[in-house]
Write a protein that holds these residues in place. Sequence first.
Motif, PDB file in Angstrom:
ATOM      1  N   UNK A 101     -41.055 -35.388  36.555  1.00  0.00           N
ATOM      2  CA  UNK A 101     -41.018 -35.369  35.090  1.00  0.00           C
ATOM      3  C   UNK A 101     -42.413 -35.107  34.538  1.00  0.00           C
ATOM      4  N   UNK A 102     -42.472 -34.201  33.582  1.00  0.00           N
ATOM      5  CA  UNK A 102     -43.716 -33.812  32.922  1.00  0.00           C
ATOM      6  C   UNK A 102     -43.522 -33.996  31.426  1.00  0.00           C
ATOM      7  N   UNK A 103     -44.437 -34.713  30.799  1.00  0.00           N
ATOM      8  CA  UNK A 103     -44.339 -34.860  29.345  1.00  0.00           C
ATOM      9  C   UNK A 103     -45.687 -34.521  28.700  1.00  0.00           C
ATOM     10  N   UNK A 104     -45.779 -33.374  28.070  1.00  0.00           N
ATOM     11  CA  UNK A 104     -47.030 -32.978  27.419  1.00  0.00           C
ATOM     12  C   UNK A 104     -47.112 -33.481  25.986  1.00  0.00           C
ATOM     13  N   UNK A 105     -48.336 -33.555  25.490  1.00  0.00           N
ATOM     14  CA  UNK A 105     -48.602 -33.677  24.061  1.00  0.00           C
ATOM     15  C   UNK A 105     -48.927 -32.289  23.536  1.00  0.00           C
ATOM     16  N   UNK A 106     -48.164 -31.809  22.574  1.00  0.00           N
ATOM     17  CA  UNK A 106     -48.477 -30.527  21.954  1.00  0.00           C
ATOM     18  C   UNK A 106     -49.786 -30.630  21.167  1.00  0.00           C
ATOM     19  N   UNK A 107     -50.368 -29.492  20.816  1.00  0.00           N
ATOM     20  CA  UNK A 107     -51.644 -29.514  20.094  1.00  0.00           C
ATOM     21  C   UNK A 107     -51.520 -30.294  18.791  1.00  0.00           C
ATOM     22  N   UNK A 108     -52.477 -31.192  18.585  1.00  0.00           N
ATOM     23  CA  UNK A 108     -52.485 -31.999  17.373  1.00  0.00           C
ATOM     24  C   UNK A 108     -51.686 -33.269  17.477  1.00  0.00           C
ATOM     25  N   UNK A 109     -51.210 -33.583  18.676  1.00  0.00           N
ATOM     26  CA  UNK A 109     -50.407 -34.796  18.890  1.00  0.00           C
ATOM     27  C   UNK A 109     -50.944 -35.548  20.106  1.00  0.00           C
ATOM     28  N   UNK A 110     -50.849 -36.868  20.052  1.00  0.00           N
ATOM     29  CA  UNK A 110     -51.238 -37.669  21.199  1.00  0.00           C
ATOM     30  C   UNK A 110     -52.666 -37.387  21.622  1.00  0.00           C
ATOM     31  N   UNK A 111     -52.825 -36.996  22.884  1.00  0.00           N
ATOM     32  CA  UNK A 111     -54.160 -36.809  23.467  1.00  0.00           C
ATOM     33  C   UNK A 111     -54.655 -35.371  23.428  1.00  0.00           C
TER      34      UNK A 111
END
Length: 251
Positions: A40-50
Amino acid sequence: MTLAYDEAGAGEAVVLLHSSAADSRMWDPQWEALTARFRVIRPDLRGYGRTPYASETPYSDPGDVADLLAVLAVERAALVGASYGGQVALEVATAHPALVSRLVLLNPGCGLPPTPDLVVFGEEEDRLLEAGEVEAAVELNARTWLGPEADGRARTGQMAMQRHAFEVQLAADPEPSQLEGEIDLDRVTMPTLVVGGAHDLPYFQMTARHLADRLASVTTVHLEWAGHLPSMERPGEITSLILRHLTRPAG
């Protein structure tokens, strides 16, 4: 730029794409169960999270997701997207259909023209942010996107993620240029689960019906109890729903 992301588990790849009212932490309730079965991979899109809200050249969210999967040597993955994350999933599936094995779309967008309910929300959010009333905009989003089943922990978590996104995006200087992704539903032929909520805005209920009518291989679920972010409202029920679709034999 590579998106910030978490990765755990082994087996078939599953990518979790967050709502624009949250970040990758919205998938915390599903993380343990999914990583026990999949990579499982969960990214933060640009401007969100890290992930910073920055780019030296015009970028697109589906392009960022596809680039991340290339960096991770993922040749094929199931995409699970909530709201805007569902729209990004459809954009990735349009641009790279061979990359996507299955889709799970929770109250997704798909680029339909905005209806009056969505216009009213957008205008009020813009008014509050332009007036510097960030906390009021955060509260507006919580009222709009979380259904009656959301508990205090879900509301606190969603508001924290939304607040952080506003702060990061409002502070960006210069603001990056974003390209719009393309959705062509005729190219989206992989098995797809579309989940809608009775307490969601009419715009997203209309979108769910549109996808049900147009997609080649689609299962639809309408949840009478759900608002816009059901994975945060009844996490266990949505985790089971996701797992059933991801493990269902194709064809």
